[in-house]
Design a protein around this motif. Sequence first.
Motif, PDB file in Angstrom:
ATOM      1  N   ILE A  37       5.867  32.176 -55.206  1.00  0.00           N
ATOM      2  CA  ILE A  37       5.901  31.926 -53.771  1.00  0.00           C
ATOM      3  C   ILE A  37       7.326  32.235 -53.297  1.00  0.00           C
ATOM      4  CG2 ILE A  37       5.658  30.140 -52.008  1.00  0.00           C
ATOM      5  CD1 ILE A  37       3.734  28.746 -54.100  1.00  0.00           C
ATOM      6  N   HIS A  38       7.432  32.951 -52.166  1.00  0.00           N
ATOM      7  CA  HIS A  38       8.743  33.331 -51.632  1.00  0.00           C
ATOM      8  C   HIS A  38       8.627  33.620 -50.134  1.00  0.00           C
ATOM      9  CE1 HIS A  38       7.599  37.569 -51.284  1.00  0.00           C
ATOM     10  NE2 HIS A  38       6.934  37.367 -52.396  1.00  0.00           N
ATOM     11  N   PHE A  39       9.767  33.869 -49.494  1.00  0.00           N
ATOM     12  CA  PHE A  39       9.783  34.133 -48.056  1.00  0.00           C
ATOM     13  C   PHE A  39      10.112  35.581 -47.721  1.00  0.00           C
ATOM     14  CE2 PHE A  39      10.333  29.583 -48.442  1.00  0.00           C
ATOM     15  CZ  PHE A  39       9.352  29.143 -47.579  1.00  0.00           C
ATOM     16  N   GLY A  40      10.076  36.460 -48.699  1.00  0.00           N
ATOM     17  CA  GLY A  40      10.350  37.873 -48.466  1.00  0.00           C
ATOM     18  C   GLY A  40       9.351  38.514 -47.519  1.00  0.00           C
ATOM     19  N   ASN A  41       8.082  38.111 -47.605  1.00  0.00           N
ATOM     20  CA  ASN A  41       7.069  38.681 -46.716  1.00  0.00           C
ATOM     21  C   ASN A  41       7.302  38.267 -45.262  1.00  0.00           C
ATOM     22  OD1 ASN A  41       5.774  39.805 -48.968  1.00  0.00           O
ATOM     23  ND2 ASN A  41       4.630  37.925 -49.307  1.00  0.00           N
ATOM     24  N   THR A  42       7.683  37.018 -45.066  1.00  0.00           N
ATOM     25  CA  THR A  42       7.991  36.543 -43.716  1.00  0.00           C
ATOM     26  C   THR A  42       9.166  37.320 -43.141  1.00  0.00           C
ATOM     27  OG1 THR A  42       7.191  34.311 -44.186  1.00  0.00           O
ATOM     28  CG2 THR A  42       8.768  34.545 -42.373  1.00  0.00           C
ATOM     29  N   LEU A  43      10.221  37.462 -43.922  1.00  0.00           N
ATOM     30  CA  LEU A  43      11.395  38.184 -43.451  1.00  0.00           C
ATOM     31  C   LEU A  43      11.082  39.653 -43.189  1.00  0.00           C
ATOM     32  CD1 LEU A  43      13.995  36.495 -45.816  1.00  0.00           C
ATOM     33  CD2 LEU A  43      13.763  36.146 -43.339  1.00  0.00           C
ATOM     34  N   THR A  44      10.206  40.234 -43.992  1.00  0.00           N
ATOM     35  CA  THR A  44       9.794  41.621 -43.766  1.00  0.00           C
ATOM     36  C   THR A  44       9.016  41.739 -42.466  1.00  0.00           C
ATOM     37  OG1 THR A  44       9.760  42.113 -46.140  1.00  0.00           O
ATOM     38  CG2 THR A  44       8.442  43.546 -44.714  1.00  0.00           C
ATOM     39  N   ALA A  45       8.095  40.825 -42.221  1.00  0.00           N
ATOM     40  CA  ALA A  45       7.319  40.867 -40.974  1.00  0.00           C
ATOM     41  C   ALA A  45       8.231  40.735 -39.761  1.00  0.00           C
ATOM     42  CB  ALA A  45       6.254  39.759 -40.975  1.00  0.00           C
ATOM     43  N   LEU A  82       4.782  50.313 -51.484  1.00  0.00           N
ATOM     44  CA  LEU A  82       3.581  50.800 -50.800  1.00  0.00           C
ATOM     45  C   LEU A  82       2.947  49.694 -49.955  1.00  0.00           C
ATOM     46  CD1 LEU A  82       1.763  53.256 -50.427  1.00  0.00           C
ATOM     47  CD2 LEU A  82       0.494  52.533 -52.449  1.00  0.00           C
ATOM     48  N   GLU A  83       2.972  48.469 -50.466  1.00  0.00           N
ATOM     49  CA  GLU A  83       2.480  47.328 -49.685  1.00  0.00           C
ATOM     50  C   GLU A  83       3.256  47.172 -48.387  1.00  0.00           C
ATOM     51  OE1 GLU A  83       0.991  43.471 -51.629  1.00  0.00           O
ATOM     52  OE2 GLU A  83       2.459  44.257 -53.052  1.00  0.00           O
ATOM     53  N   VAL A  84       4.564  47.332 -48.457  1.00  0.00           N
ATOM     54  CA  VAL A  84       5.396  47.212 -47.259  1.00  0.00           C
ATOM     55  C   VAL A  84       5.005  48.282 -46.238  1.00  0.00           C
ATOM     56  CG1 VAL A  84       7.749  47.381 -46.351  1.00  0.00           C
ATOM     57  CG2 VAL A  84       7.330  46.124 -48.464  1.00  0.00           C
ATOM     58  N   VAL A  85       4.738  49.484 -46.701  1.00  0.00           N
ATOM     59  CA  VAL A  85       4.323  50.566 -45.794  1.00  0.00           C
ATOM     60  C   VAL A  85       3.018  50.195 -45.090  1.00  0.00           C
ATOM     61  CG1 VAL A  85       3.559  52.982 -45.670  1.00  0.00           C
ATOM     62  CG2 VAL A  85       5.518  52.363 -47.103  1.00  0.00           C
ATOM     63  N   VAL A  87       1.739  47.080 -44.606  1.00  0.00           N
ATOM     64  CA  VAL A  87       1.988  45.957 -43.695  1.00  0.00           C
ATOM     65  C   VAL A  87       2.711  46.442 -42.438  1.00  0.00           C
ATOM     66  CG1 VAL A  87       3.232  43.768 -43.404  1.00  0.00           C
ATOM     67  CG2 VAL A  87       1.927  44.180 -45.492  1.00  0.00           C
ATOM     68  N   ALA A  88       3.722  47.287 -42.611  1.00  0.00           N
ATOM     69  CA  ALA A  88       4.467  47.819 -41.458  1.00  0.00           C
ATOM     70  C   ALA A  88       3.547  48.635 -40.555  1.00  0.00           C
ATOM     71  CB  ALA A  88       5.649  48.663 -41.930  1.00  0.00           C
ATOM     72  N   SER A  89       2.686  49.425 -41.142  1.00  0.00           N
ATOM     73  CA  SER A  89       1.770  50.259 -40.350  1.00  0.00           C
ATOM     74  C   SER A  89       0.791  49.408 -39.558  1.00  0.00           C
ATOM     75  CB  SER A  89       1.005  51.221 -41.268  1.00  0.00           C
ATOM     76  OG  SER A  89       1.901  52.081 -41.935  1.00  0.00           O
ATOM     77  N   LEU A 110       0.190  38.204 -34.807  1.00  0.00           N
ATOM     78  CA  LEU A 110       0.840  39.151 -35.713  1.00  0.00           C
ATOM     79  C   LEU A 110       1.218  38.494 -37.040  1.00  0.00           C
ATOM     80  CD1 LEU A 110       2.982  41.049 -33.079  1.00  0.00           C
ATOM     81  CD2 LEU A 110       1.134  42.031 -34.460  1.00  0.00           C
ATOM     82  N   GLY A 111       1.660  37.241 -37.002  1.00  0.00           N
ATOM     83  CA  GLY A 111       1.954  36.510 -38.243  1.00  0.00           C
ATOM     84  C   GLY A 111       0.711  36.352 -39.097  1.00  0.00           C
ATOM     85  N   ILE A 112      -0.404  36.010 -38.461  1.00  0.00           N
ATOM     86  CA  ILE A 112      -1.672  35.868 -39.190  1.00  0.00           C
ATOM     87  C   ILE A 112      -2.119  37.211 -39.759  1.00  0.00           C
ATOM     88  CG2 ILE A 112      -4.130  35.344 -38.896  1.00  0.00           C
ATOM     89  CD1 ILE A 112      -3.203  33.191 -36.805  1.00  0.00           C
ATOM     90  N   ILE A 113      -1.990  38.263 -38.960  1.00  0.00           N
ATOM     91  CA  ILE A 113      -2.368  39.600 -39.431  1.00  0.00           C
ATOM     92  C   ILE A 113      -1.494  40.023 -40.614  1.00  0.00           C
ATOM     93  CG2 ILE A 113      -2.307  42.060 -38.795  1.00  0.00           C
ATOM     94  CD1 ILE A 113      -3.379  41.167 -36.026  1.00  0.00           C
ATOM     95  N   ALA A 114      -0.200  39.719 -40.554  1.00  0.00           N
ATOM     96  CA  ALA A 114       0.694  40.045 -41.675  1.00  0.00           C
ATOM     97  C   ALA A 114       0.229  39.325 -42.941  1.00  0.00           C
ATOM     98  CB  ALA A 114       2.132  39.665 -41.340  1.00  0.00           C
ATOM     99  N   GLY A 115      -0.137  38.055 -42.805  1.00  0.00           N
ATOM    100  CA  GLY A 115      -0.608  37.290 -43.957  1.00  0.00           C
ATOM    101  C   GLY A 115      -1.905  37.831 -44.528  1.00  0.00           C
ATOM    102  N   ILE A 116      -2.856  38.139 -43.666  1.00  0.00           N
ATOM    103  CA  ILE A 116      -4.153  38.668 -44.124  1.00  0.00           C
ATOM    104  C   ILE A 116      -3.971  40.038 -44.769  1.00  0.00           C
ATOM    105  CG2 ILE A 116      -6.390  39.544 -43.323  1.00  0.00           C
ATOM    106  CD1 ILE A 116      -6.323  37.219 -41.243  1.00  0.00           C
TER     107      ILE A 116
END
Length: 181
Positions: A37-45, A82-85, A87-89, A110-116
Amino acid sequence: MILFQNYSSTGFDKQPIYLGVWILRIPVPALVGRPFIHFGNTLTAVAILYLGYRNGMLAGIIGLGGFDLLNGYAATSWLTMLEVVVVASVLTAVYKGMHYKDSKKNIIILGIIAGITKIFTTYCVSIVEALMVGTSLNVALVSSFVSLPATVINSISTAICTPILYFAVRDGARRILRRTA
């Protein structure tokens, strides 16, 4: 987004993502991989929302991909990138459809969409990782599904923390800009 246009050229936009993974990580047992578990995805979003598609995506690739390269996940770091690409798209397309209006409702969505999106991409990545070590497709599908709890927790934290961090940074930046004007 205009508030942070010059910020992205400083190079500081990539470091918080790496640090958000490196410092704040909690390992979780799983059948496939070594999830945590980490906060990298939140910071990326948040980076994608503030810096736009290209710079936000690069921040995520450098932060999350860089973490993987430097911390024992080099063989699969390309999958993280590739996951970041993806999510960004997805985030950029939806945000564009919202006409870049950063209302509370839109940023929460958008936060929910990033998580899904992250749940979907991580499931796919887990399948690829299992196949890379020689697992059969049926076993990879099942074991990847069973290994999703850490991803679900990360995705829930992304859905909750993205709007909180987005508005904290936005409001803080506005206050600072008012004081300097």
